[in-house]
Design an enzyme around this catalytic site. Structure first.
Site, short mmCIF file in Angstrom:
data_model
loop_
_atom_site.label_atom_id
_atom_site.label_comp_id
_atom_site.label_asym_id
_atom_site.label_seq_id
_atom_site.Cartn_x
_atom_site.Cartn_y
_atom_site.Cartn_z
N HIS A 130 21.70 -38.38 -51.18
CA HIS A 130 21.77 -37.26 -50.21
C HIS A 130 22.90 -36.30 -50.55
O HIS A 130 23.43 -35.62 -49.67
CB HIS A 130 21.97 -37.76 -48.77
N GLU A 174 21.50 -22.15 -65.15
CA GLU A 174 20.82 -21.40 -64.08
C GLU A 174 19.49 -20.85 -64.57
O GLU A 174 18.48 -20.88 -63.86
CB GLU A 174 21.71 -20.23 -63.61
N SER A 196 31.66 -12.31 -65.87
CA SER A 196 31.17 -11.37 -64.88
C SER A 196 31.59 -9.97 -65.31
O SER A 196 32.62 -9.79 -65.94
CB SER A 196 31.77 -11.72 -63.52
N LYS A 228 35.82 -14.90 -63.62
CA LYS A 228 34.60 -15.71 -63.55
C LYS A 228 34.16 -16.28 -64.91
O LYS A 228 34.30 -15.65 -65.94
CB LYS A 228 33.44 -14.87 -63.00
#
Ligand code: ARG
Length: 467
Positions: free
Chosen positions: A164, A298, A285, A291
């Site tokens: 979970h 992704e 970024s 970043k």
């Protein structure tokens, strides 16, 4: 080629036609833009067909040789970028035939004896997919090896195990990675299973009913390396189950990749900080200079949609089609090509990520497994070993955890006296069992995360995959 039926282009259709296709419909109808991918297979298929026709005495052996040589000329023209079909060719089969006729003249017109584009396209597609499956298997092995190398490097590293997405019990990092090797093995096995049904020859089924020409289907099957032929000509030209099956298997590969991708994305976040991504596999970024983004996993996660979509599209394209060939089948190609390309590219990207794009932060991991209640089950198991029924032990440990949370401490912070306050049978030896390494080492059941069990599995995979 036959009479002047088209506007400027020389169609292979019969003189039955008086007018050429509407230019928009010509574009709409054409598959040459994508089935050019099947060029090598179309040539192989035609070379085998010509050989068979000559072996069966349908054409002379001189004609057979001439046609085969002509097809090889097209292959070398293509290698030099000199074979450039146009929309007017409609598809790869017409394009090759037209070029062959231009090269050889009338003898080339004998090639299409005893076959149809319907069995031809099915043959080409199967030859193409068979090769893709074989190449793909090597890429899956590469990925398994990349996982195995990381696993071998982390046989002693612990990582929180989750259910979970809540901390559950610590596990050996190698054990976690080995789980993916298992998934990938099922993927490989599935592709091999699909391959047995890809590797059947529809050639000689002709349009749908077979042919009166004395052909030898087993001959072409043998020449093309098929293990057998389709028994029923109508099934042969209208079966695309293998395309659906492949795409379903590819979808599961994407599921597996995206699960690991999701974990890496989480692990790379500031909140987890379980891994660092190398510069070669992370991106920046345009706005925020601090970043470092996990674009690679992704994208893999995102590309699932394409492959699952193709599976849905193929099933929908197939449903309700009457026997035998229908032009709807032409829609199988772009879906299959993209499913293969996307899945293979995703596997390659994830292999590179595992090979050189990711570094596990062993210190963060070590403190992560040492700062929670993921050893609570072990206290219960300890009490069971003292003769307390599991459910009672479970309730008792629940009370202990609750009081620790109230006091802002962990299980290991309790003194022996405090433990005895909960249950008098508890002795000094409990403390040893609370140490994360011991927690992991104790899971010795088959398939469990104990170091010795994991070592057995690492050895098993090392042997199975080779070095
Ligand atoms: N381009 C077609 C396809 O991809 C080849 C077969 C065409 N057959 C036909 N009878 N129109 O399916």
């Amino acid at each position: 080629m036959s009479g002047g039926v088209t506007s400027g282009s020389d169609k292979a259709w019969s003189d039955r036609f008086d007018q050429g296709l509407h230019p928009s419909i010509e574009r709409f109808n054409a598959s040459i833009g994508f089935d050019i991918n099947l060029l090598q297979e179309d040539l192989d298929c035609s070379i085998a067909h010509a050989q068979m026709l000559s072996d069966c005495g349908v054409i002379t052996s001189e004609e057979g040789i001439e046609i085969q040589n002509g097809l090889e000329v097209i292959r070398s023209e293509a290698a030099k970028g000199l074979f450039q079909p146009t929309l007017a060719d409609e598809d790869i089969h017409f394009a090759v035939e037209r070029r062959l006729i231009a090269l050889l003249g009338s003898v080339a017109k004998k090639l299409h004896t005893g076959r149809s584009r319907n069995d031809q396209v099915g043959t080409d597609l199967r030859l193409w997919l068979r090769r893709q499956i074989d190449e793909f298997d090597l890429e899956l092995v590469r990925f398994q090896n990349a996982l195995l190398l990381q696993a071998e490097a982390h046989r002693q590293t612990l990582i929180p195990g989750y259910t979970h997405l809540q901390r559950a019990q610590p596990v050996c990092l190698a054990h976690h990675l080995l789980a993916y090797i298992e998934m990938l093995q099922r993927d490989r096995d599935r592709f091999q299973d699909v391959r047995t049904r890809v590797n059947l020859s529809p050639l000689g089924a002709a349009a749908l009913a077979g042919t009166s020409v004395p052909i030898d289907r087993h001959k072409t099957a043998l020449l093309l390396g098929f293990s057998d032929i389709y028994a029923n000509s109508m099934d042969a030209v209208s079966d695309r189950d293998f395309v659906v099956e492949f795409t379903a298997a590819a979808s599961l590969v994407m599921v597996h990749l995206s699960r690991l991708a999701e974990e890496v994305i989480l692990w790379a976040s500031e909140e987890f900080s379980f891994v660092r991504l190398s510069d070669r596999c992370a991106t920046g970024s345009s706005l925020m200079p601090q970043k470092k983004n996990p674009d690679l996993p992704e994208l893999v996660r995102g590309k699932c949609g394409r492959v699952f979509g193709h599976l849905q599209g193929l099933l929908t394209m197939m449903k309700g089609l009457p026997l035998a060939y229908n032009k709807d089948f032409q829609e199988d190609k772009e879906a299959l090509f993209d499913a293969v390309g996307t899945t293979r590219a995703s596997v390659e990207a994830m292999s590179i990520l595992l090979e050189e794009g990711i570094e596990f932060c062993t210190e963060t991991l070590a403190s992560a497994v040492d700062s929670d209640f993921s050893n609570a089950t072990d206290v219960a198991d300890y009490l069971v070993s003292k003769g307390i029924p599991f459910r009672d032990a479970y309730q008792l440990v629940g009370r202990v955890v609750k009081s620790c949370i109230t006091n802002g401490i962990l299980l290991r912070d309790l003194s022996l006296d405090q433990w005895k306050g909960f249950e008098s049978c508890i002795e000094e030896d409990l403390f040893q069992r609370l140490v994360p390494k011991e927690v992991v080492a104790a899971r010795i059941s088959e398939g469990g995360t104990a170091f010795e069990r994991v070592d057995e599995q690492l050895l098993h995979w090392r042997t199975r995959l080779g070095s």
